[in-house]
Design an enzyme around this catalytic site. Structure first.
Site, short mmCIF file in Angstrom:
data_model
loop_
_atom_site.label_atom_id
_atom_site.label_comp_id
_atom_site.label_asym_id
_atom_site.label_seq_id
_atom_site.Cartn_x
_atom_site.Cartn_y
_atom_site.Cartn_z
CD GLU A 1 -2.90 -1.06 0.03
OE1 GLU A 1 -3.34 0.05 -0.32
OE2 GLU A 1 -3.17 -2.13 -0.56
CB SER B 1 -43.76 -33.72 43.21
OG SER B 1 -45.06 -34.29 43.19
#
Length: 774
Positions: free
Chosen positions: A109, A375
């Site tokens: 770049e 229960s």
């Protein structure tokens, strides 16, 4: 005499000077025009630059600018659970980035990055000439500084105005930051395809590595993505990616940063990719847990921008190993359900499964599903009884009950066992003793104890059906309540976030245990000891964890629509709930001990191995209890012939006589000041008591209750006594509290309190509310 000037008309004086004068005039005019144009252009450029400059961020605004950073969600051991992001970016300091990637990026770049001042005039003029010759923007020429300016502040449109803005911002960036800082910002903000921004996210997404560990081959591949990440991606275009990698490596070799041998060798190496494409709603691990934190804690407190762009570090309470064990244990189910695991000493959520598939259903059954626990709620009824002074060795009648409105609660097998101890009644999950106990203790007392233990549901009924678990609770509520039995009586507040830090490391939130007294230590130890027995020989046998003291309780609702197992081991409480979202039956005889308990056992067995929990619970010295082995049938001290049960009794309240039914002295039993007592309910008149009370001289049908095919014990059938017979224990008729019987016509889910489709819609509405989706 007349004189004339020869050729005067043909060559007048003025015309003889015109050629030179015209040139000078033209040159002067051109010079003035150029000067005027230059001045005009200069003024125009100055005005343009001034106008454009004023629209751009100032130096102070540039310094304040923070890029969008992904938030990282960690488990309790610092392992990544998932990342939350708008742009998938994790900031990595320059010193922790592979030098190969930095060199590859500069080569591809801007190889002169450290020599220029942010702009390369020659490259700009070259690009400008090419753009003008084609009458539109075609050529780049941007430095890394210019690209950073564009990435942070500008759009990607190719216009001359943008180029000028780019140049202005580049100069400002170079004045504010060092070259190293600019490079660090650049490699952390570039887009590298598949939703990843910056080298940190890209290294993880493509190769499953930290940015510091990238090889030359991997670094050159990623650097090649910068020019066109969606085109050069190795995931979709391996040939294009290899071409771009070849260019990057060739540039590095031309610059002398690698050798020709390195270039060739690197090109020949195959890449080991791990595709990282993921949208921000595709949670990687523990999706129900993370979504719970998002909508309960994170988004209301911090907002979507901070959560998805702020780069937060969120340390949770979750243990990824336990979470995976929970999901594995849950995977074999053919029905929906949930699993919650808490540390009972702190309230930390260690594992949470809210359903079978988060992609298909966002309904989090662990914290959103209000379901009847059956229960498994009974231990809270017994806890209320012990808070009112009753004991595990006391007796109740397991006998028919019919109320004026026609409600007649039945046991699982529709048989009755006569007089039973409380420890026997709970261990075998008998229904009629539980209803009797609720009538004796009172519904308000049970509700109060339930609230103190962490039951927060608004759906606690005001009638005797509460004793059988007709309330609607979430699995997490049940985990909190049972934590009281594991931690000696304290109510914990469940939480999932231990700490939140900002991107800069500042602590934004810190959470820890919050414990409040729920029930007395003596009550907690007594109920836990009974629930340990329920797992040893009662309805919870399928949940036994080898070598570890285990307590727990099964739960099943009418029509087999819900199955539960709730219990724990030292250092861990877990709840498994199984049930269909439309409340249809799980199948005939699909009880908690058969459906939920095996899942619970698989998970807890693995959790014990992973956490290295102690093998047994400890009894605190300040608990004022003693562990006593008693006869399950009579509650007196067990002899060698008794079916024994170890229970925790308050110091000084344990019987002193041995069981008179199995070899002990009847006289000692009658004279025992702590002898068990038969607690009579209003319905237990003389005829019921005469038929079902336990007396000396009665014949036992069997030494051990038989086990049915479903894994639920079939109770003994009482046998007529032989006269003359004496009661084993003295009867006591406590003042019964006024209580409304259940409506015999009531349907458990006549009204669904948490419909799955409505919760799903609310979830989608929340996504829109917080702008996570459109």
């Amino acid at each position: 005499m007349k004189h004339t000037v020869p050729n005067a008309r043909r060559i007048p004086f003025s015309r003889s000077r015109r050629p030179g004068g015209i040139v000078k005039i033209l040159l002067s005019f051109l010079l003035l025009l150029l000067l005027g144009s230059a001045a005009f252009f200069s003024v125009g450029v100055t005005v343009l630059l001034k106008d454009l400059s004023e629209t751009l961020p100032s130096s102070e605004e540039i310094l304040r600018r923070q890029p969008s950073l992904a938030t990282t969600v960690l488990d309790r051991n610092g392992r990544v659970i998932t990342t939350l992001f708008e742009e998938n970016r994790t900031w990595v300091p320059l010193g922790k980035i592979s030098p190969w990637f930095l060199k590859a990026t500069l080569a591809a770049e801007d190889s002169e990055f450290y020599e220029h001042a942010g702009l390369r005039p020659a490259a700009i003029l070259r690009a400008l000439w090419i753009d003008l010759s084609h009458q539109r923007a075609r050529q780049g020429g941007s430095t890394i500084t210019q690209q950073l300016a564009r990435n942070l502040f500008l759009s990607r449109e190719k216009t001359f105005t943008r180029k000028i803005k780019e140049a202005i911002l580049s100069i400002r960036l170079e004045r504010i930051y060092s070259k190293d800082k600019i490079l660090e910002m650049y490699v952390n903000t570039i887009y590298l395809g598949h939703g990843t921004y910056g080298i940190g996210a890209a290294a993880q997404s493509y190769f499953g590595k930290e940015a510091s560990a990238l090889s030359l081959a991997e670094a050159s591949t990623l650097a090649g993505l910068i020019a066109a990440p969606e085109y050069y991606t190795p995931v979709r275009n391996p040939e294009g990616s290899k071409t771009r990698q070849r260019y990057v490596l060739h540039r590095m070799a031309d610059l002398g940063w690698i050798s020709l041998d390195q270039e060739k060798g690197t090109l020949a190496k195959p890449l080991q990719l791990r595709s990282g494409k993921r949208r921000k709603l595709e949670l990687q691990q523990a999706p129900y847990f993370v979504s719970h934190l998002l909508f309960k804690n994170l988004l209301p407190a911090y907002g979507a921008d901070t959560v998805y762009r702020g780069g937060l570090s969120i340390l949770t309470t979750l243990d990824l190993d336990l979470q995976k064990a929970a999901e594995k244990a849950f995977a074999g189910l053919s029905h929906e359900g949930a699993l919650v695991a808490l540390d009972p000493d702190t309230g930390e959520i260690l594992a949470l499964v809210g359903g079978r598939d988060f992609r298909k259903s966002k309904f989090n059954r662990a914290v959103q599903a209000f379901r009847q626990p059956g229960s498994s709620f009974k231990p809270l009824v017994y806890a209320a009884a012990f808070e009112n002074g009753y004991r595990p060795v006391d007796h109740l009648l397991d006998a028919p009950l019919t109320f004026p409105n026609g409600w007649s609660p039945q046991n699982y097998d529709r048989k009755f066992s006569g007089e039973v101890t409380l420890v026997e009644a709970l261990g075998r999950s008998l229904n009629t003793p539980a209803v009797r106990l609720a009538q004796i203790v009172g519904i308000p007392s049970i509700q109060e104890v339930a609230r103190k233990m962490g039951i927060t549901t608004p759906h606690l009924p005001d009638d005797l059906s509460l004793a059988l678990g007709s309330t609607s609770v979430t699995p997490q509520e049940m985990a909190v309540a049972f934590s009281c039995f594991a931690n000696n009586g304290y109510r914990v507040t469940p939480f999932g976030i231990r700490e939140i830090r900002s991107a800069s490391g500042e602590i934004l939130e810190k959470n820890g245990p919050r414990l409040d007294r729920g029930i007395s230590m003596e009550t907690a130890l007594a109920v836990r000891s009974m629930l340990v027995q329920a797992v040893l020989w009662g309805t919870g046998r399928a949940a036994q964890v080898p070598g570890v003291e285990t307590f727990g309780k099964t739960g099943t609702t009418n029509d087999w629509s819900d199955a539960w197992f709730v219990g724990g081991v030292p250092g861990l409480v877990a709840v498994v709930y199984v049930g269909n979202d439309n409340h249809t039956s799980l199948g005939a005889k699909a009880v908690g001990g058969k459906v939920a308990a095996p899942v619970w056992k698989r998970f807890v067995t693995e959790a014990v191995r992973l956490r290295g929990t102690p093998a047994r619970f400890t009894v605190p010295a300040e608990g004022h209890v003693e562990i006593v082995r008693v006869c399950r049938k009579t509650g007196f001290l067990a002899t060698g012939s008794c079916q024994g049960a170890e229970v925790a009794l308050r110091t000084g309240e344990a019987p002193t006589a041995e069981c008179p039914f199995h070899g002990g002295s009847r006289v000692a039993a009658r004279e025992d000041g702590n002898a068990p007592q038969l607690l009579l309910a209003p319905a237990d008149d003389a005829s019921v008591q005469g038929r079902y009370a336990l007396r000396y001289g009665s014949q036992e049908r069997s030494a051990q209750p038989a086990e049915s095919e479903t894994g639920v014990e079939t109770p003994e059938t009482p046998v007529a006594t032989e006269a003359p017979a004496e009661p084993v224990v003295a009867a006591k008729r406590p003042p019964a509290k006024a209580a409304t019987p259940a409506n015999p016509q009531a349907k458990p889910y006549a009204k669904d309190l948490s419909p799955a489709n409505e919760v799903e819609k609310k979830y989608q509405d929340l996504l829109k509310q917080y702008r996570i989706t459109n």
